[in-house]
Design a protein around this motif. Structure first.
Motif, short mmCIF file in Angstrom:
data_model
loop_
_atom_site.label_atom_id
_atom_site.label_comp_id
_atom_site.label_asym_id
_atom_site.label_seq_id
_atom_site.Cartn_x
_atom_site.Cartn_y
_atom_site.Cartn_z
N VAL A 70 0.82 -1.21 0.00
CA VAL A 70 0.00 0.00 0.00
C VAL A 70 0.86 1.27 0.00
CG1 VAL A 70 -1.70 1.36 1.29
CG2 VAL A 70 -1.99 -1.12 1.06
N PHE A 71 1.76 1.37 0.95
CA PHE A 71 2.48 2.63 1.12
C PHE A 71 3.67 2.78 0.17
CE2 PHE A 71 0.53 2.19 5.46
CZ PHE A 71 -0.39 3.21 5.29
N VAL A 72 4.49 1.74 0.02
CA VAL A 72 5.70 1.85 -0.80
C VAL A 72 5.36 1.70 -2.29
CG1 VAL A 72 8.00 0.90 -1.24
CG2 VAL A 72 7.14 1.05 1.11
N GLU A 73 4.70 0.59 -2.66
CA GLU A 73 4.43 0.34 -4.07
C GLU A 73 3.34 1.26 -4.62
OE1 GLU A 73 3.74 -3.85 -4.84
OE2 GLU A 73 5.38 -4.40 -3.48
N GLU A 74 2.22 1.36 -3.92
CA GLU A 74 1.09 2.13 -4.44
C GLU A 74 1.27 3.63 -4.28
OE1 GLU A 74 -3.59 2.88 -3.29
OE2 GLU A 74 -2.76 0.91 -2.82
N GLU A 131 -3.25 21.28 7.45
CA GLU A 131 -2.62 20.28 6.59
C GLU A 131 -1.10 20.36 6.70
OE1 GLU A 131 -2.38 19.94 1.85
OE2 GLU A 131 -4.45 19.83 2.63
N PHE A 132 -0.44 19.19 6.71
CA PHE A 132 1.01 19.13 6.71
C PHE A 132 1.44 17.95 5.84
CE2 PHE A 132 -0.52 16.59 10.23
CZ PHE A 132 0.25 15.44 10.18
N MET A 133 2.69 17.97 5.44
CA MET A 133 3.21 16.92 4.56
C MET A 133 3.95 15.88 5.39
SD MET A 133 2.14 17.81 1.62
CE MET A 133 3.05 16.92 0.36
N ASP A 134 3.71 14.61 5.08
CA ASP A 134 4.43 13.50 5.68
C ASP A 134 4.72 12.52 4.55
OD1 ASP A 134 5.56 11.59 7.33
OD2 ASP A 134 3.70 11.06 8.36
N ALA A 135 5.99 12.21 4.34
CA ALA A 135 6.42 11.32 3.25
C ALA A 135 5.88 11.80 1.91
CB ALA A 135 6.01 9.88 3.53
N GLY A 136 5.78 13.12 1.76
CA GLY A 136 5.33 13.70 0.50
C GLY A 136 3.83 13.64 0.27
N GLU A 193 12.47 3.18 3.58
CA GLU A 193 13.13 3.48 4.85
C GLU A 193 12.27 4.35 5.77
OE1 GLU A 193 14.68 6.41 1.77
OE2 GLU A 193 14.32 4.27 1.85
N LEU A 194 11.25 5.02 5.21
CA LEU A 194 10.31 5.78 6.04
C LEU A 194 9.14 4.90 6.49
CD1 LEU A 194 10.03 9.20 4.14
CD2 LEU A 194 11.42 8.64 6.15
N GLU A 195 8.82 3.89 5.71
CA GLU A 195 7.67 3.04 6.03
C GLU A 195 7.95 2.14 7.24
OE1 GLU A 195 4.52 0.85 6.69
OE2 GLU A 195 4.63 2.82 5.82
N ILE A 196 9.03 1.40 7.21
CA ILE A 196 9.42 0.57 8.34
C ILE A 196 10.47 1.38 9.11
CG2 ILE A 196 10.43 -1.63 9.07
CD1 ILE A 196 7.71 -1.91 7.61
N ASP A 197 10.12 1.77 10.34
CA ASP A 197 10.98 2.73 11.06
C ASP A 197 11.41 2.20 12.42
OD1 ASP A 197 8.81 3.11 12.77
OD2 ASP A 197 8.21 5.00 11.86
N GLU A 198 12.09 3.07 13.16
CA GLU A 198 12.63 2.69 14.46
C GLU A 198 11.56 2.52 15.54
OE1 GLU A 198 12.18 7.11 14.39
OE2 GLU A 198 12.94 5.65 12.97
N LEU A 199 10.31 2.85 15.24
CA LEU A 199 9.23 2.74 16.22
C LEU A 199 8.51 1.39 16.16
CD1 LEU A 199 7.81 6.33 15.73
CD2 LEU A 199 9.38 5.54 17.51
N GLU A 200 8.88 0.53 15.23
CA GLU A 200 8.19 -0.75 15.06
C GLU A 200 8.22 -1.60 16.33
OE1 GLU A 200 6.42 -1.09 12.46
OE2 GLU A 200 7.37 0.31 11.09
#
Length: 140
Positions: free
Chosen positions: A22-26, A125-130, A32-39
């Motif tokens: 969903v997030f990376v491909e689509e 509104e703000f931007m996150d990962a574009g 590197e932003l999708e899977i992060d240090e908070l997992e």
């Protein structure tokens, strides 16, 4: 759809796979932003439909809120209330832990969906990962 708290490495990998599709491909979010240090501090959720992983999310506890994150449903499975099902399941788990309010950063294209489930927009509104987002909260 059956929603579960992730308990095994296999379920966690299923959740990561749905999120990646969903997030990376689509949506083009960098991996590197999708899977992060908070997992590691998050509770992960996975939704299965007929044995196939179709929805995923994670939840963290931040500043008295249950922070709902990475909520996603495979494109081919949208429109079946799976997003609603996984979010309500997450809210129930937060309530079981005594948490009285939830927060999420919603993509603006999903803002009306979250409003329909009782969330109120509390930010501009703000931007996150574009991708444009707003912060939303709900009393549980």
């Amino acid at each position: 759809m059956e929603v579960k708290v992730v308990k095994s490495e296999e379920e966690l990998q299923d959740a990561y796979k749905v999120r990646s599709v969903v997030f990376v491909e689509e949506q083009g979010v960098p991996e590197e932003l999708e899977i992060d240090e908070l997992e590691k501090e998050a509770i992960h959720f996975i939704g299965y439909d007929n044995g196939d992983s179709v929805a995923a999310s994670r939840m963290r506890f931040v500043g008295g809120y249950a922070k709902m994150e990475r909520i996603c449903v495979l494109k081919s499975q949208r429109g079946k209330s799976f997003g609603k099902d996984i979010l309500l399941f997450m809210e129930d788990k937060a309530k079981e832990k005594g948490i009285k309010k939830s927060k999420l950063n919603a993509q603006t294209q999903a803002e009306k969906f979250y409003q329909s489930l009782g969330y109120e927009t509390i930010s501009g509104e703000f931007m996150d990962a574009g991708i444009p987002h707003v912060t939303m909260t709900k009393s549980l």
